[in-house]
Design a protein around this motif. Sequence first.
Motif, PDB file in Angstrom:
ATOM      1  N   LEU A   1       0.830  -1.201   0.000  1.00 59.88           N
ATOM      2  CA  LEU A   1       0.000   0.000   0.000  1.00 59.88           C
ATOM      3  C   LEU A   1       0.867   1.255   0.000  1.00 59.88           C
ATOM      4  CD1 LEU A   1      -2.804   1.280   0.152  1.00 59.88           C
ATOM      5  CD2 LEU A   1      -2.676   1.061   2.645  1.00 59.88           C
ATOM      6  N   LEU A   2       1.923   1.263   0.804  1.00 61.97           N
ATOM      7  CA  LEU A   2       2.822   2.418   0.826  1.00 61.97           C
ATOM      8  C   LEU A   2       3.519   2.607  -0.528  1.00 61.97           C
ATOM      9  CD1 LEU A   2       4.440   2.015   4.365  1.00 61.97           C
ATOM     10  CD2 LEU A   2       2.748   3.718   3.637  1.00 61.97           C
ATOM     11  N   LEU A   3       3.905   1.490  -1.147  1.00 63.67           N
ATOM     12  CA  LEU A   3       4.557   1.602  -2.460  1.00 63.67           C
ATOM     13  C   LEU A   3       3.589   2.138  -3.503  1.00 63.67           C
ATOM     14  CD1 LEU A   3       7.096   1.083  -4.144  1.00 63.67           C
ATOM     15  CD2 LEU A   3       6.300  -1.246  -4.530  1.00 63.67           C
ATOM     16  N   ALA A   4       2.321   1.693  -3.468  1.00 60.75           N
ATOM     17  CA  ALA A   4       1.316   2.207  -4.408  1.00 60.75           C
ATOM     18  C   ALA A   4       1.094   3.692  -4.203  1.00 60.75           C
ATOM     19  CB  ALA A   4       0.025   1.420  -4.246  1.00 60.75           C
ATOM     20  N   LEU A   5       1.030   4.118  -2.920  1.00 58.89           N
ATOM     21  CA  LEU A   5       0.837   5.549  -2.645  1.00 58.89           C
ATOM     22  C   LEU A   5       2.049   6.356  -3.123  1.00 58.89           C
ATOM     23  CD1 LEU A   5      -0.752   5.375   0.928  1.00 58.89           C
ATOM     24  CD2 LEU A   5      -1.899   5.857  -1.252  1.00 58.89           C
ATOM     25  N   ALA A   6       3.224   5.799  -2.937  1.00 62.80           N
ATOM     26  CA  ALA A   6       4.412   6.516  -3.391  1.00 62.80           C
ATOM     27  C   ALA A   6       4.397   6.679  -4.911  1.00 62.80           C
ATOM     28  CB  ALA A   6       5.657   5.773  -2.937  1.00 62.80           C
ATOM     29  N   TRP A   7       4.026   5.646  -5.622  1.00 63.79           N
ATOM     30  CA  TRP A   7       3.965   5.762  -7.102  1.00 63.79           C
ATOM     31  C   TRP A   7       2.912   6.778  -7.535  1.00 63.79           C
ATOM     32  CZ3 TRP A   7       4.162  -0.158  -8.556  1.00 63.79           C
ATOM     33  CH2 TRP A   7       5.483  -0.621  -8.399  1.00 63.79           C
ATOM     34  N   LEU A   8       1.750   6.735  -6.857  1.00 66.75           N
ATOM     35  CA  LEU A   8       0.710   7.693  -7.224  1.00 66.75           C
ATOM     36  C   LEU A   8       1.166   9.121  -6.942  1.00 66.75           C
ATOM     37  CD1 LEU A   8      -2.543   5.912  -5.995  1.00 66.75           C
ATOM     38  CD2 LEU A   8      -1.969   6.525  -8.345  1.00 66.75           C
ATOM     39  N   GLY A   9       1.756   9.328  -5.774  1.00 74.14           N
ATOM     40  CA  GLY A   9       2.213  10.666  -5.443  1.00 74.14           C
ATOM     41  C   GLY A   9       3.272  11.157  -6.415  1.00 74.14           C
ATOM     42  N   ARG A  10       4.245  10.283  -6.740  1.00 74.00           N
ATOM     43  CA  ARG A  10       5.293  10.674  -7.667  1.00 74.00           C
ATOM     44  C   ARG A  10       4.746  10.894  -9.062  1.00 74.00           C
ATOM     45  NH1 ARG A  10       9.657  13.548  -8.504  1.00 74.00           N
ATOM     46  NH2 ARG A  10      10.959  12.712 -10.169  1.00 74.00           N
ATOM     47  N   GLY A  11       3.762  10.079  -9.433  1.00 72.76           N
ATOM     48  CA  GLY A  11       3.175  10.254 -10.752  1.00 72.76           C
ATOM     49  C   GLY A  11       2.394  11.538 -10.871  1.00 72.76           C
ATOM     50  N   ILE A  12       1.684  11.896  -9.794  1.00 70.48           N
ATOM     51  CA  ILE A  12       0.920  13.153  -9.827  1.00 70.48           C
ATOM     52  C   ILE A  12       1.854  14.351  -9.806  1.00 70.48           C
ATOM     53  CG2 ILE A  12      -0.679  14.561  -8.481  1.00 70.48           C
ATOM     54  CD1 ILE A  12      -2.032  11.942  -7.595  1.00 70.48           C
ATOM     55  N   ALA A  13       2.898  14.266  -8.995  1.00 69.43           N
ATOM     56  CA  ALA A  13       3.797  15.415  -8.868  1.00 69.43           C
ATOM     57  C   ALA A  13       4.637  15.624 -10.132  1.00 69.43           C
ATOM     58  CB  ALA A  13       4.705  15.213  -7.651  1.00 69.43           C
ATOM     59  N   ALA A  14       5.076  14.567 -10.722  1.00 72.40           N
ATOM     60  CA  ALA A  14       5.966  14.683 -11.894  1.00 72.40           C
ATOM     61  C   ALA A  14       5.224  14.557 -13.213  1.00 72.40           C
ATOM     62  CB  ALA A  14       7.053  13.619 -11.813  1.00 72.40           C
ATOM     63  N   GLY A  15       3.926  14.325 -13.146  1.00 66.67           N
ATOM     64  CA  GLY A  15       3.172  14.168 -14.386  1.00 66.67           C
ATOM     65  C   GLY A  15       3.542  12.893 -15.123  1.00 66.67           C
ATOM     66  N   ARG A  16       3.915  11.842 -14.391  1.00 67.42           N
ATOM     67  CA  ARG A  16       4.308  10.562 -14.978  1.00 67.42           C
ATOM     68  C   ARG A  16       3.092   9.657 -15.068  1.00 67.42           C
ATOM     69  NH1 ARG A  16       9.706   9.146 -14.024  1.00 67.42           N
ATOM     70  NH2 ARG A  16       9.111   7.106 -14.856  1.00 67.42           N
ATOM     71  N   HIS A  17       2.592   9.486 -16.264  1.00 68.04           N
ATOM     72  CA  HIS A  17       1.404   8.664 -16.466  1.00 68.04           C
ATOM     73  C   HIS A  17       1.668   7.207 -16.125  1.00 68.04           C
ATOM     74  CE1 HIS A  17      -1.600   6.432 -18.978  1.00 68.04           C
ATOM     75  NE2 HIS A  17      -2.404   7.346 -18.438  1.00 68.04           N
ATOM     76  N   ASP A  18       2.868   6.681 -16.457  1.00 66.15           N
ATOM     77  CA  ASP A  18       3.163   5.288 -16.191  1.00 66.15           C
ATOM     78  C   ASP A  18       3.200   4.995 -14.704  1.00 66.15           C
ATOM     79  OD1 ASP A  18       5.334   6.887 -15.827  1.00 66.15           O
ATOM     80  OD2 ASP A  18       6.792   5.473 -16.677  1.00 66.15           O
ATOM     81  N   LEU A  19       3.724   5.950 -13.882  1.00 69.16           N
ATOM     82  CA  LEU A  19       3.755   5.744 -12.440  1.00 69.16           C
ATOM     83  C   LEU A  19       2.351   5.769 -11.847  1.00 69.16           C
ATOM     84  CD1 LEU A  19       6.874   7.785 -11.253  1.00 69.16           C
ATOM     85  CD2 LEU A  19       6.582   5.325 -11.325  1.00 69.16           C
ATOM     86  N   ARG A  20       1.518   6.652 -12.356  1.00 69.63           N
ATOM     87  CA  ARG A  20       0.145   6.691 -11.848  1.00 69.63           C
ATOM     88  C   ARG A  20      -0.578   5.371 -12.142  1.00 69.63           C
ATOM     89  NH1 ARG A  20       0.239  11.780 -14.402  1.00 69.63           N
ATOM     90  NH2 ARG A  20      -1.296  11.084 -15.941  1.00 69.63           N
ATOM     91  N   LEU A  21      -0.390   4.854 -13.370  1.00 72.72           N
ATOM     92  CA  LEU A  21      -1.023   3.584 -13.705  1.00 72.72           C
ATOM     93  C   LEU A  21      -0.463   2.447 -12.853  1.00 72.72           C
ATOM     94  CD1 LEU A  21      -1.251   3.747 -17.598  1.00 72.72           C
ATOM     95  CD2 LEU A  21      -3.058   4.111 -15.928  1.00 72.72           C
ATOM     96  N   ALA A  22       0.842   2.471 -12.606  1.00 69.97           N
ATOM     97  CA  ALA A  22       1.426   1.434 -11.765  1.00 69.97           C
ATOM     98  C   ALA A  22       0.907   1.530 -10.349  1.00 69.97           C
ATOM     99  CB  ALA A  22       2.953   1.553 -11.779  1.00 69.97           C
ATOM    100  N   GLY A  23       0.765   2.768  -9.799  1.00 72.20           N
ATOM    101  CA  GLY A  23       0.231   2.931  -8.447  1.00 72.20           C
ATOM    102  C   GLY A  23      -1.197   2.458  -8.335  1.00 72.20           C
ATOM    103  N   LEU A  24      -2.018   2.812  -9.304  1.00 76.28           N
ATOM    104  CA  LEU A  24      -3.409   2.370  -9.275  1.00 76.28           C
ATOM    105  C   LEU A  24      -3.517   0.851  -9.400  1.00 76.28           C
ATOM    106  CD1 LEU A  24      -5.095   5.118 -11.478  1.00 76.28           C
ATOM    107  CD2 LEU A  24      -5.261   4.840  -9.001  1.00 76.28           C
ATOM    108  N   GLY A  25      -2.712   0.258 -10.267  1.00 73.96           N
ATOM    109  CA  GLY A  25      -2.755  -1.195 -10.406  1.00 73.96           C
ATOM    110  C   GLY A  25      -2.337  -1.897  -9.133  1.00 73.96           C
ATOM    111  N   LEU A  26      -1.235  -1.412  -8.516  1.00 76.89           N
ATOM    112  CA  LEU A  26      -0.777  -2.036  -7.282  1.00 76.89           C
ATOM    113  C   LEU A  26      -1.788  -1.825  -6.165  1.00 76.89           C
ATOM    114  CD1 LEU A  26       1.445  -3.540  -5.790  1.00 76.89           C
ATOM    115  CD2 LEU A  26       2.575  -1.356  -5.367  1.00 76.89           C
TER     116      LEU A  26
END
Length: 848
Positions: free
Chosen positions: A767-792
């Motif tokens: 859960l912490l790793l998914a939140l970290a990916w979502l946060g990093r994806g939102i902050a950096a505009g990284r679509h792949d990280l957001r998708l990875a966070g949501l999937g995890l």
Amino acid sequence: MRGLCATSPPERAKPGVMTAYAFLLLAVAAATAFAVLKRRIDRLERDLQALEVRIARLDGRAQAPAPRPVASVRTTIESEAARARAVEAETSMVREDAPTAAPPAPPSPAFTLPRLSFETLVGGRLPIWIGGIALVLAGFFLVRYSIEQGLLGPAARTFIAALFGLALVAASEAVRRLPATRDDARLGQVFAGAGIASLYGTLYMAAALYHLIAPLTAFGAVVLVTLGAMGLSLRHGPPTAIMALAGGFLAPLVAGFDAAGIAPLLVYLGLFGAALFGLAVHRRWGWLALAASVAGLAWTQFLIAVLDGRGNLSAIGLYTMLLAGGASAALPAAGLRNRWLRLAPLLVGLLQLVAIAPGLDFGPLAWSFYLVLAAATLVLAWRDAVYLPGALAAVALLLALEGLGLTAMNRGATPVGALVAALLFTGAGQALAGRGRQWIALALLGAGGPVLVAHLLAPTLLPPLGWGLLELGATLACARLAWMLRSDADDPALTAATLASALLLTVALAQPLPHGWLSLPLALVLGGLALWARQVRAPSLFALPLLWLLAALIAAALPLLDIASAIFASLTGDRLPYRELPLFADLLRVLALPVAAALAFLVADPRAFGRTRRAAAILAGTSAVLLLYTLAKQPLAIATPERFLAWGFVERALFTQAALAAGWALLRAARLPRLARALLLLGLARLTWFDLVLLNPAFVAQQAGPLLAAHLALAAFWCWTLPRLRVPAALLSIAAALAAIRWTAHGTLLTGPIGSLENGGYSAALLLLALAWLGRGIAAGRHDLRLAGLGLLTLTTCKVFLVDAAALDGLLRILSFLGLGVALIAIGWAYSRFLARPAAAPEPPPVT
């Protein structure tokens, strides 16, 4: 067969065998004569037809009137008609007054053969020639019959045979003068040929069988008969020469070839062959010289087979040498132009001398025969390039003769003879190298072939230093040719000379070195070839170092097989592959230097190895990886289960991280992209197969502890920084988080069951790793990280509801669901606010 005087029943059976031989050879001679005559008749018929056509054309031109005007044609016709009437009137008046004259007798037609057909061949041509052969056989068998019945003594038999031969010669002259037979030249030819053959046989009986005349007298008689045969052949033409050839070569066989010994027989055959060669050269009858060569060499082969190495081989060798040399000189002088027919006697003679050499114990005599004929071959090749293939074949037969001699129990004069032959061919090739590639090939084979064959088959002949000096001398001879050809970059002879020099130099440098140090001369010659190719700039030379790299790999085949065995054992689950590896010192000695030299030239020179550069890079790179693999196995030396428990994972992690780091560094530097991708793929494959599947620390006991999580996290870092490896990076990050929880729950040994607290820790970490990916994806505009966070996050939610909740009871279940619900609501609210945020307006274009 002992002679013509045999009377006992067992010995009377031998003439039957010899009769069979005689008929067989006569059949061959008759077939040869028929083929020759048919060819000549066909040629004459074609010439006659061409002559008739030309005569017809000339007659047509003479009779064709020239075009004239119509008026003149009418006038001419009227005048010709009036003249014809006047002549007819005068003729009729003369006929009335003159008495009647007898008509003239028609001329007697000359004897001519009809056109060639089956009927004329069988009925009109063959019987005459077969009849001539039958006359010769009748004379021989008449004498044999008188011997077997004891009717006549040796002198009487010889006298009758001589009278029979002279009668046939006289008959040939008679039929040339009689009106009934003088128009058919074949009759004189048949009788002359049969008479000459009979006289040759008579002289053989008188001198060799019965010793009725002295050798000098016999020689003079043979000369006289030979002169008579040549004169009759000049008078009667080729058929007489054919009959003389057949009769002369068949006479000893019918009479008993070994009755008087082999040496007199060979003298007889030699003189007879020389006479035929002289006649062939005088009349330019190439077919006669070829037929004499074939018959003489056939006799040689027959004697070799019959004697089977028992005595007289020296005389046979001398006869073979003289016959082959004389035939090679006589064939072109007689007008024969076909190169292969001119070469045939020479090659057959060389081959027969090689076959005779074992019977002569490879002694000085055997080698002298071969060397003299080889020298004659070189002289002929020097005078006429047609004989160059014969010289090359002589070198090949030299190597065969040398190999036979060196492997025999009694080597005889083989070492000295091979050395003299090598100097002979090398000297001739070096002196005439400017004439063409074949002379260069002769020099290269002569310099290197005998030395290498001797070193291979008889290494004890010389000490190692002696072999090295001998091969170094051969190297200099070949290198001289390479230096002469250095300006001809496209000449294959340059490549051949370079290759021969490098091979001989490698063998020479290896002699003073201790056993097992072949890699040193291989590396030196490999480097020398690369530098020579750079200087000459010949495309074909750049590929030669690959051969020396292959030679180094072949020399190191056993250690490489040990490494392959260790790798295979490791891939199939063996925890102690170190025990299969060779000694690293041995591996360095046999392989390291050539591989290092090849890699150095590959890096330093983009032209190195030419068209084989990719193959050389693969071989050298693979060998370098194997060397590094063996070297890396040495420090920890995991050869026991205890060592594997303590250091097994550490060693694997170091290997994997080294491959990943090297591939990452090369890709970031944009150098050697194929090698970089190969290293990255190797590292990921090792991590997956060994650390996650085959030897996973969660199932196989080994001291991993926090190292597994750090190992996976570092691998994930390498992949996150490369654009095309985001999926492996995400999976490795998840595996690193799980490994960290496993280490927290179990310590350094990660084996054991999963507890409820550990299970909850997995969910919290994911859960912490998914939140970290979502946060990093939102902050950096990284679509792949957001998708990875949501999937995890989705997978973690499913795990909590399906797995974790089933293992909890009471308050813990309530708290877990409460916390999960609050977290999901917060995540959903924050993510919806992110999606609802208006897009940034595009910047206005600059005002110009």
